[in-house]
Design an enzyme around this catalytic site. Structure first.
Site, PDB file in Angstrom:
ATOM      1  N   GLY A   5     -65.192  27.939 -17.958  1.00 18.65           N
ATOM      2  CA  GLY A   5     -64.983  28.317 -16.577  1.00 18.65           C
ATOM      3  C   GLY A   5     -64.779  27.063 -15.749  1.00 18.65           C
ATOM      4  CB  CYS A   6     -62.612  26.205 -12.854  1.00 22.21           C
ATOM      5  SG  CYS A   6     -62.847  27.659 -11.809  1.00 22.21           S
ATOM      6  CG  ASN A   7     -67.027  27.718 -10.223  1.00 21.42           C
ATOM      7  OD1 ASN A   7     -66.193  27.044  -9.638  1.00 21.42           O
ATOM      8  ND2 ASN A   7     -67.321  28.953  -9.848  1.00 21.42           N
ATOM      9  CB  THR A  59     -67.084  21.335 -11.593  1.00 22.14           C
ATOM     10  OG1 THR A  59     -65.762  21.874 -11.600  1.00 22.14           O
ATOM     11  CG2 THR A  59     -67.167  20.227 -10.560  1.00 22.14           C
TER      12      THR A  59
END
Length: 342
Positions: free
Chosen positions: A148-150, A153
């Site tokens: 997932g992009c979150n 990060t």
């Protein structure tokens, strides 16, 4: 050697981003593009910014001949990916951009996504796609599950610190701001310009965001015991970018040193000088992640800030980075473009 690839779900944001990136890759050709509702259309009709490229027309997945395809990118919705990937040839290399194969435990997938896992055989062989930490496994994988992009990060901001034992694992607060493209291209009332612009709001409050499943899985694996972070995402009135601010207990200088050691040889991770903070402006449209560390005014506490482009390093750029490894290409091929500024 030229590799032929297919992109399933090419009419979404991550599909378009894949096309943009692969167009600059000298050794990868796009042989097939699929879209469900937009089958029969050209990519120029769906994404006019790609009209200068010579691309195959969009088609249904069932119309693709996979016998000549070396690798398939699946940029499909959650749950749909499971069903589609289970039916693809068993020898086909696959990079999945959905959440369907990220969680190793099928029970955890059902807990966070609300339906039983429908491709257990494929789940058993999937490798988690955070390239910097699973590089060796990705090289020999058939199926790679993009993060997932979150989740990507937050992990870039925390994994080295958990592994290095330089922070209190029971006191981690992750405050994250994500641009609207992270919600996909489907029409949603809360994403209309009049509903979203000139404001910022928290969502999935109190530990309900699905990417927490990835944090729990990965952080607990590193620590060898359960680790749960306090996490609140916020929706930004911006098109691209994620900014994560992480509050931790630990010595700020030791934290900065841990990042310097962990990311010394990583081409896409940039550690800023101590005390400097990154901005989403400085990674826009690129595969880079910038990380900053600052001393909090409270003794024994530090602030870590990470910024990346959710569509590139958080998704499609990460997918191409993984594909390069799977295909025996240089990991950075097609991905060293400079960020767009302003």
């Amino acid at each position: 050697m030229t590799h032929k690839v297919a992109i399933l779900g090419a009419s979404g944001y991550t599909g378009a981003e894949l096309v943009r990136l692969i167009d600059q890759h000298p050794n990868i050709d796009i042989a097939a593009l699929s879209a469900d509702r937009k089958a029969g259309m050209t990519m120029a009709q769906v994404f006019p910014h790609l009209r200068h490229m010579e691309l195959p027309a969009l088609c249904k997945i069932g119309e693709i001949d996979f016998s000549d395809i070396d690798l398939c990118f699946c940029a499909l919705p959650h749950k749909t990916s499971q069903e589609v990937i289970a039916a693809l040839p068993k020898t086909l290399k696959i990079v999945d951009l959905s959440a369907d194969f990220r969680l190793r435990d099928p029970a955890e997938y059902e807990k966070w996504y609300g339906n039983p896992h429908a491709a257990l055989e494929q789940q058993a062989e999937a490798v988690y796609g955070l390239t910097e930490f699973y590089r060796d496994e990705i090289k020999s994988a058939r199926l790679v599950a993009g993060t997932g992009c979150n989740a990507a990060t937050g992990q870039f901001a925390l994994r080295p610190l958990i592994e290095g034992g330089v922070i209190d694992l029971d006191d981690i607060i992750l405050d994250l701001q994500c641009a609207v493209s992270g919600a996909g291209r489907s029409l949603k009332e809360n994403l209309l310009h009049a509903e979203l612009s000139e404001g910022c709001n928290a969502y999935a409050i109190g530990g309900t965001h699905r990417h927490l499943g990835e944090f729990d899985q990965e952080f607990s694996k590193i620590a060898g015991r359960p680790v749960k972070v306090q996490f609140t995402p916020h929706l930004l009135p911006a098109n691209r970018g994620i900014l994560a601010t992480v509050y931790v207990k630990g010595d700020a200088k030791a934290i900065h040193d841990s990042f310097a050691k962990a990311y010394a040889d990583e081409p896409f991770i940039t550690l800023l000088p101590f005390g400097e903070a990154p901005s989403t402006h400085h990674v826009r449209g690129s595969n880079f992640c910038h990380i900053g560390v600052a001393q909090d005014r409270i003794e024994g506490r530090a602030i870590v800030i990470a910024a990346l482009d959710n569509l590139t390093k958080g998704s499609s750029g990460q997918a191409l980075q993984n594909a390069n490894l799977m295909l025996g290409e240089t990991e950075t091929e097609g991905l060293m473009m400079a960020p767009l500024f302003p």
